[in-house]
Design an enzyme around this catalytic site. Structure first.
Site, mmCIF file in Angstrom:
data_model
loop_
_atom_site.group_PDB
_atom_site.id
_atom_site.type_symbol
_atom_site.label_atom_id
_atom_site.label_comp_id
_atom_site.label_asym_id
_atom_site.label_seq_id
_atom_site.Cartn_x
_atom_site.Cartn_y
_atom_site.Cartn_z
ATOM 1 N N HIS A 121 0.875 -1.173 0.000
ATOM 2 C CA HIS A 121 0.000 0.000 0.000
ATOM 3 C C HIS A 121 0.914 1.225 0.000
ATOM 4 C CE1 HIS A 121 -2.785 2.938 1.822
ATOM 5 N NE2 HIS A 121 -3.768 2.130 1.487
ATOM 6 N N ASP A 198 3.252 -4.138 8.006
ATOM 7 C CA ASP A 198 1.995 -3.409 7.876
ATOM 8 C C ASP A 198 0.855 -4.410 8.112
ATOM 9 O OD1 ASP A 198 -0.347 -2.277 6.989
ATOM 10 O OD2 ASP A 198 0.486 -1.492 5.118
ATOM 11 N N GLN A 201 -4.476 -4.962 7.175
ATOM 12 C CA GLN A 201 -5.496 -5.903 6.691
ATOM 13 C C GLN A 201 -5.448 -7.248 7.424
ATOM 14 O OE1 GLN A 201 -7.905 -5.135 4.649
ATOM 15 N NE2 GLN A 201 -7.153 -3.171 3.905
ATOM 16 N N LYS A 224 -10.401 -0.478 10.841
ATOM 17 C CA LYS A 224 -10.634 -1.640 9.970
ATOM 18 C C LYS A 224 -11.020 -2.868 10.783
ATOM 19 C CE LYS A 224 -7.197 -0.193 6.533
ATOM 20 N NZ LYS A 224 -7.981 0.379 5.440
ATOM 21 N N CYS A 364 -4.827 2.364 -3.594
ATOM 22 C CA CYS A 364 -3.579 2.934 -3.036
ATOM 23 C C CYS A 364 -2.422 1.955 -3.175
ATOM 24 C CB CYS A 364 -3.753 3.348 -1.578
ATOM 25 S SG CYS A 364 -5.096 4.494 -1.317
HETATM 26 N N1 C6P Z 1 -6.348 0.495 2.946
HETATM 27 C C1 C6P Z 1 -8.187 0.012 1.475
HETATM 28 O O1 C6P Z 1 -9.309 0.233 1.014
HETATM 29 P P1 C6P Z 1 -5.010 3.951 7.183
HETATM 30 O O2 C6P Z 1 -5.714 4.710 6.099
HETATM 31 O O3 C6P Z 1 -3.820 4.699 7.694
HETATM 32 O O4 C6P Z 1 -5.926 3.482 8.260
HETATM 33 O O5 C6P Z 1 -4.481 2.597 6.510
HETATM 34 C C2 C6P Z 1 -3.622 2.642 5.392
HETATM 35 C C3 C6P Z 1 -3.354 1.265 4.891
HETATM 36 C C4 C6P Z 1 -2.083 0.737 5.035
HETATM 37 N N2 C6P Z 1 -1.807 -0.521 4.652
HETATM 38 C C5 C6P Z 1 -2.729 -1.333 4.123
HETATM 39 C C6 C6P Z 1 -2.367 -2.733 3.750
HETATM 40 C C7 C6P Z 1 -4.029 -0.853 3.938
HETATM 41 O O6 C6P Z 1 -4.952 -1.656 3.424
HETATM 42 C C8 C6P Z 1 -4.344 0.474 4.308
HETATM 43 C C9 C6P Z 1 -5.704 1.040 4.055
HETATM 44 C C10 C6P Z 1 -7.700 0.878 2.612
HETATM 45 O O7 C6P Z 1 -7.471 -0.897 1.069
HETATM 46 C C11 C6P Z 1 -7.866 2.336 2.318
HETATM 47 S S1 C6P Z 1 -6.775 2.905 1.057
#
Ligand code: C6P
Length: 405
Positions: A121, A198, A201, A224, A364
């Site tokens: 991401h 990271d 997910q 999430k 992203c």
């Molecule tokens: N992915 C998706 O629809 P934040 O926005 O900081 O809570 O998380 C960012 C992020 C970082 N790593 C991974 C693997 C992610 O999936 C995400 C967030 C969402 O896939 C929104 S782009």
């Protein structure tokens, strides 16, 4: 009883009618919905106990501090961290990865190497790009194989005594790949590199155990995993956190301050400058308690079954392509797909007209899109409240889109 039958009534938003249809929410990977217990805990906190934390001696200040620190204990338990000092609250995954990159970044020099992967991401890529540019470090990426898994032989070739950081996702937000964290950590540690995982997910879907994974850093977002927006967690191995100066400063992250220098607070507060997200921490505790009550193994099994049903069902529809590891290989609660003749945004809009919420676009993860040779995908992601009937509805609706072309 199926998990969705047990949980469904706990989520007030699922009563919504969208475009004349009952809401089918298949976008928890972007942000999950919240059970009533999370909403009520946050409300109760604001109505009864709100004050700033770690500052005020009065009753409300002490109650708020207690609730905030209870959240740390809940997170420690939930992620299997050896100690509460290793649990740092952030504003979310992106914030946590930025904090880690800035913190480690200060110690990097010209020629040092940072290894990421093609699955990342942007939140686990851009902070490293910024650091690499600033410090003259080199950024390299582990490629993926055709089935969406990491090419671990290529990782072996990329690792060298110059490697200072290996930063990678636990579960891909696009293709659902589950990476072998412990194995990558072992390889990285063998060349003396730090590991940053990271977990955005993974945390909503898998039972976590920091000791078993062995990584130096692990980050996640509460929103999430049934919790509120605005709070996340940065786990850092104590021995590693102790080695680093705090990346960001101000407020209560100190013990003593002079005009030209300061003495840092103990862990974990050293890495938490400013008023933290207190109500959000209270909400996160409630979310963790909710998931713990269901049991993470049961959560994982439920979401795995929905994922398998979706993957296999979509693959049977002519003109539909499913990305990522094949059926039979374990993956996160994520299924990305393409419908021949339709742009991913059109797929999402047509499904939305039927009340079905999926995400479409590059998610992203533009380097991964480029690797897959697509501009975007449509993506269904699952949570504890989703049912096999909802998946069946998705499948018949997608099949209908194809036959209407
Ligand atoms: N992915 C998706 O629809 P934040 O926005 O900081 O809570 O998380 C960012 C992020 C970082 N790593 C991974 C693997 C992610 O999936 C995400 C967030 C969402 O896939 C929104 S782009």
């Amino acid at each position: 009883m199926m998990l969705d039958e047990l949980t469904r009534d706990d989520f007030p938003i699922l009563q919504r009618i969208v475009n004349g249809h009952p809401l089918v929410y298949l976008d928890s990977g972007a942000s999950s919905q919240k059970p009533r217990s999370v909403l009520e805990a946050m409300n109760r906190y604001y109505e009864r106990s709100h004050a700033n934390v770690h500052r005020s001696i009065h009753t409300l200040g002490e109650e708020a501090t207690e609730l905030y620190e209870v959240a740390r204990d809940a997170v420690q338990r939930f992620i299997g961290a050896p100690s509460r000092e290793e649990v740092v609250f952030t504003r979310g995954t992106t914030d946590g990865l930025g904090l880690i990159a800035e913190t480690i970044g200060r110690t990097l020099g010209k020629g040092d190497e940072i290894v990421v992967t093609e699955l990342e991401h942007h939140s686990n890529l851009i902070p490293w790009q910024l650091v690499a540019k600033d410090r003259g470090a080199v950024l390299k990426a582990v490629p993926i194989l055709a089935d969406g898994t990491l090419d671990l032989a290529a990782l072996d070739c990329l690792l060298s005594p110059h490697t200072r950081v290996v930063a990678f996702t636990h579960v891909s937000n696009v293709v659902g790949t589950i990476t072998p964290v412990a194995e990558i950590v072992r390889k990285a540690r063998a060349v003396g590199a730090l590991t940053v995982v990271d977990g955005a997910q993974a945390a909503p879907h898998l039972r976590l155990d920091m000791s078993a994974l062995g990584c130096d850093f692990y980050v996640l977002s509460a929103h999430k995993m049934l919790g509120p927006t605005g709070i996340g967690v940065m786990y850092g191995r104590r021995a590693v956190l102790d080695r680093f100066e705090p990346g960001r400063g101000g407020s209560e992250m100190i013990k003593e301050v002079w005009i030209d220098h300061a003495q840092w607070n103990d862990l974990p507060w050293r890495f938490e400058p400013g008023t933290p997200p207190i109500a959000e921490a209270v909400g996160l505790t409630a979310a963790i308690e909710y998931l713990e009550k269901l049991g993470m193994d049961r959560v994982a099994e439920h979401e795995r079954a929905l994922t398998r049903q979706t993957q296999e069902g979509l693959a049977r529809i002519p003109g539909v392509t499913v990305y990522g590891p094949p059926a039979g290989v374990d993956r996160g609660a994520v299924v990305s797909f393409a419908v021949d003749g339709l742009h991913p945004h059109d797929v999402a809009a047509l499904l939305d007209a039927e009340g079905i919420a999926v995400r479409a676009g590059h998610h992203c993860a533009m380097p991964l899109m480029r690797r897959l040779g697509v501009v975007g995908t449509s993506r269904a992601t699952f949570s504890v409240f989703n049912s096999p009937d909802e998946v069946s509805l998705l499948l018949t609706t997608v099949a209908g889109l194809r036959s209407a072309l």
